[in-house]
Design an enzyme around this catalytic site. Structure first.
Site, PDB file in Angstrom:
ATOM      1  N   TYR A  22       2.771  29.314  35.971  1.00 51.57           N
ATOM      2  CA  TYR A  22       1.709  28.546  35.557  1.00 51.57           C
ATOM      3  C   TYR A  22       0.865  28.745  36.942  1.00 51.57           C
ATOM      4  CZ  TYR A  22      -2.039  24.936  35.422  1.00 51.57           C
ATOM      5  OH  TYR A  22      -3.103  24.356  35.598  1.00 51.57           O
ATOM      6  N   TRP A  30      -3.114  30.458  38.929  1.00 52.98           N
ATOM      7  CA  TRP A  30      -4.472  31.056  38.859  1.00 52.98           C
ATOM      8  C   TRP A  30      -4.304  32.757  39.272  1.00 52.98           C
ATOM      9  CZ3 TRP A  30      -9.652  29.894  38.623  1.00 52.98           C
ATOM     10  CH2 TRP A  30     -10.075  28.328  38.048  1.00 52.98           C
TER      11      TRP A  30
END
Length: 769
Positions: A118, A120
């Site tokens: 998890y 960006w």
């Protein structure tokens, strides 16, 4: 056409989560990074992507933790982060990893593999780490996945029951130009934090939030900021200081005034909504004996009684836009602020009118309020996951600590799997997760933890196998995001650091060892062409004609801004809820949800409700010396990305992330500007540096997230200023299981400098030959 292996001595472009940048190479080979001239407000974060400070924390070679290398999986997991690594050759690392995958699958099955990842990762469409690792794990038989996000765990679950899925709403927020013409009053719960709007997932082409709000101000829009802090607005606004986690109480009181003074739009409530008749008795106190009056709310939230009443009247008498920051739902009972804000907007009757209604995150990302035509860009297909087991993303520690235990999610009952191997690529759980001491304990449970990472972050230091990967400057890619202006040819501008490899090449090499076809017969250049072709086809369906790939790659930057057209959220629904229903069971806005009521959840009934948080400033029996800690997004980085850059370091004080406290609270604790302080509660302790500020209301402290975790193992204290050393790791509710970081009380005391050791967050781990 052959893609260039390296940038020539001329300007090119790259995309990052902070924007689109121009890159040039000087005659001596140095890189120069500037915001693209088309961006009126470029973020300074990305200017430092090639800084030497970042090179100093790069991972040079594959590395394996000593105990794991010598004694095999599961050896001394309590020594993760404390014992040396051994640098190895790629063949050794991948051979050992392939063998470990085979062992786990044979002994425990694919349900013992967690593919978290998890975060960006990269702004590129191809070299997107999570997509790469999830594709690989699906091809070898599947993995336990996660759903939702830390940013919107509660919001994403509640919204489809009330009005529509978040992605759909996100893409149709009323645009800035419309609000500048029509909005008279902009009331925002949690401000419009421009620091958050520096970013979007595929790269903001033109940063628009500041210009958008200034345009509204110049046109006469009045702003009311309801927040514990005042410095989260880029324009002049009225500040109504509110206790954290009490916004729902204030919204209920505003609704009470609308109802009792006959200011609610009953026509809209009857034609476009269901369930107001079930909510109204609660609002008036007929069901619980507590009318939700301004006096009732004021005692909870701290906003003056008369201002609550007058604000409700002003909202009813103006074209009003209500905005709710995402931070409000990162709390215990985080579903309620979104639900109640929509209910309040429905009572005003302005949903679907130009400049009226509601917004869920103006200022959360740059693309909220952009008016570009949106279409889906191509990406890496991840395939089908044969394993159906999943967890809500914020329940990692629960999963690792409690295998087999049941949990509820969105009205159904599931159970946690027994995880033996964790693979993380493109994220940092020791930034995102709460109560990091609890996560550290849970992190000892898996037998093997693998991390693909460019930098020696805490997550890399706490792994068993660390594989060095390239950054976006060291590979070719395509940058694009729905709602943003540019499609960017992200051309390679640097050679890979050390022995770094692209995630794609790592998984392709690993897959070959397992007789799996990962590449689908394509190299990087072939995949870029495939992804672009899908994007071109999808764009054509939205009447946007993209050039062929060769022309795009040669041009380097495609501007989609000419596709812009004014947007009014839910305009068609307002015009005819029969012909354009929202995707709820009734086709209308559900102020009362029969579905949620049917779940029989004590902490999330069938209509918006005020719940007292487990930790808040109004709690009976609370130690009066404790403060409510807000752990907001940082100004100088995205989450923890580039924390080692000069730009991020420049925001620290004495090498630590600062904590902001109100002057009265500082005086009461004998704390002065620049003092070292200890922030603590029963979950943990951390060291920070005090900044005394009138922008913070009394009783509240603010410590931004993203400082790379740095544990002093001997003293059991975090020394860099990472607030998740003390935040609360319990579900927002049994409906969403979202994170609750903003529900947090702490004690703060002045710390003698002799009590604090040096910060080592950016130091390499120890190596052993």
């Amino acid at each position: 056409m052959k893609l260039p292996d390296r940038l020539p001595s001329s300007k090119t472009h790259t995309a990052s989560h902070w924007g689109v940048y121009d890159i040039a190479r000087s005659g001596n080979g140095d890189l120069s990074i500037t915001g693209t001239v088309e961006d009126p407000d470029p973020s300074p974060i990305g200017l430092h992507m090639a800084a030497n400070d970042l090179r100093q924390v790069r991972i040079a070679k594959p590395s394996i933790r000593k105990s794991w290398l010598e004694n095999g999986p599961g050896s001394n997991p309590h020594l993760r982060g404390r014992e040396p690594f051994v640098e190895v050759e790629w063949d050794v690392a991948l051979d050992r990893l392939a063998g470990e995958f085979q062992r786990i699958r044979e002994e425990f099955g694919n349900e013992a593999i967690f593919g978290g990842s998890y975060g960006w990762a990269s702004a590129g469409r191809f070299h997107h780490a999570q997509s790469q690792v999830h594709r690989f794990l699906n091809l070898i038989g599947g993995y336990v996945s996660h759903v939702d996000s830390y940013s919107l765990g509660a919001g994403k679950v509640i919204l489809p029951h009330v009005i529509d899925g978040f992605s759909s709403l996100f893409n149709q927020h009323t645009s800035w130009d419309v609000m500048a013409k029509e909005t008279e009053l902009f009331v925002t719960f949690g401000g419009v934090p421009v620091k958050n709007a520096q970013i979007s997932q595929g790269g903001p082409g033109r940063h628009r939030v500041v210009a958008g709000m200034r345009g509204m101000a110049q046109a006469g829009t009045r702003f009311v900021n309801i927040s514990p802090v005042s410095d989260n607005m880029p324009v002049t606004s009225e500040w109504l200081a509110i206790r954290p986690n009490t916004d729902v109480a204030l919204m209920l009181a505003l609704a009470y005034v609308l109802e009792t003074e006959r200011l609610a739009d009953l026509n809209f409530l009857n034609s476009h909504c269901v369930g107001y008749d079930r909510f109204r008795p609660y609002l008036l106190g007929e069901t619980d004996g507590d009318p939700k009056t301004p006096a009732w709310a004021s005692a909870i939230c701290g906003v003056p009684v008369e201002r609550i009443a007058t604000l409700a009247r002003e909202m009813a008498g103006s074209r009003t836009m209500l905005n709710v920051s995402w931070s409000l739902q990162r709390a215990v009972h985080g579903e309620q602020p979104f639900w109640m804000a929509i209910t309040l907007a429905a009572m005003l009757g302005q949903i679907g009118l130009p400049g009226g209604g509601f917004g869920l995150g103006y200022g959360a990302m740059n693309s909220v309020g952009n008016d570009n035509v949106r279409f889906k860009f191509g990406d890496v297909p991840q395939g089908r996951n044969p394993v159906k087991t999943f967890i809500p993303v914020a329940r990692i520690a629960d999963m690792l600590l409690n295998p087999g235990e049941s949990f509820t999610y969105n009205g159904k009952v599931y159970s946690y799997p027994d995880i033996r191997l964790v693979y993380w690529a493109g994220g940092n759980p020791f930034h995102h997760h709460q109560d990091l001491n609890r996560l550290l304990k849970a992190w000892e449970k898996p037998e093997t933890i693998v991390v693909n990472e460019p930098y020696w972050t805490a997550t890399a230091k706490l792994a068993d196998i660390v594989l060095p990967v390239t950054t976006s400057l060291e590979r070719n890619d395509i940058g694009a995001a729905s709602g943003e202006d540019f499609v960017v040819a992200m051309k390679k501008v640097e050679d890979p650091f050390g022995q770094s490899r692209n995630d794609f090449d790592i998984f392709d090499d690993l897959a070959r060892r397992m007789d799996i076809d990962f590449s689908d017969g394509l190299d990087e250049k072939g995949w870029l062409r495939r992804i672009y072709a899908v994007s071109k086809e999808n764009a054509a369906a939205s009447n946007i004609a993209l050039p062929d790939f060769e022309a795009f790659w040669d041009t380097g930057l495609l501007d989609l801004g000419s596709s812009a057209a004014p947007v009014v959220m839910l305009e068609a629904f307002r015009g005819s809820p029969v012909e354009h229903p929202v995707p709820t069971p009734s086709g209308r806005i559900e102020i009362f949800s029969e579905t949620i009521e049917g779940f029989s959840l004590a902490d999330c009934p069938g209509h918006p409700t005020w719940f007292e948080p487990p930790e808040w400033l109004g709690a009976s029996g609370r130690d009066a010396t404790t403060l409510h800690l807000i752990s907001d997004q940082p100004v100088r980085r995205l989450h923890s990305q580039l924390d080692a850059s000069p730009h991020s370091k420049a925001g620290k004080i004495a090498g630590r992330e600062p904590i902001h406290i109100q002057p009265l609270d500082a005086v009461a604790r004998g704390i002065a500007e620049g003092d070292l302080v200890e922030v603590s509660n029963g979950r943990g302790r951390l060291i920070s540096v005090a900044v005394v500020s009138n922008a913070i209301m009394p009783g509240v402290a603010r410590l931004s997230t993203g400082a790379w975790l740095d544990i002093d193992w001997d003293r059991n204290i975090e020394r860099h200023g990472n607030p998740n050393a003390v935040t609360l790791d319990i579900p927002a509710s049994s409906l969403s299981q979202g994170c609750s970081a903003q529900t947090c009380l702490v004690a703060i005391r002045r710390l003698d400098p002799t009590e604090a050791r040096a910060v080592l967050a950016f130091e390499h781990p120890e190596f052993q030959a």
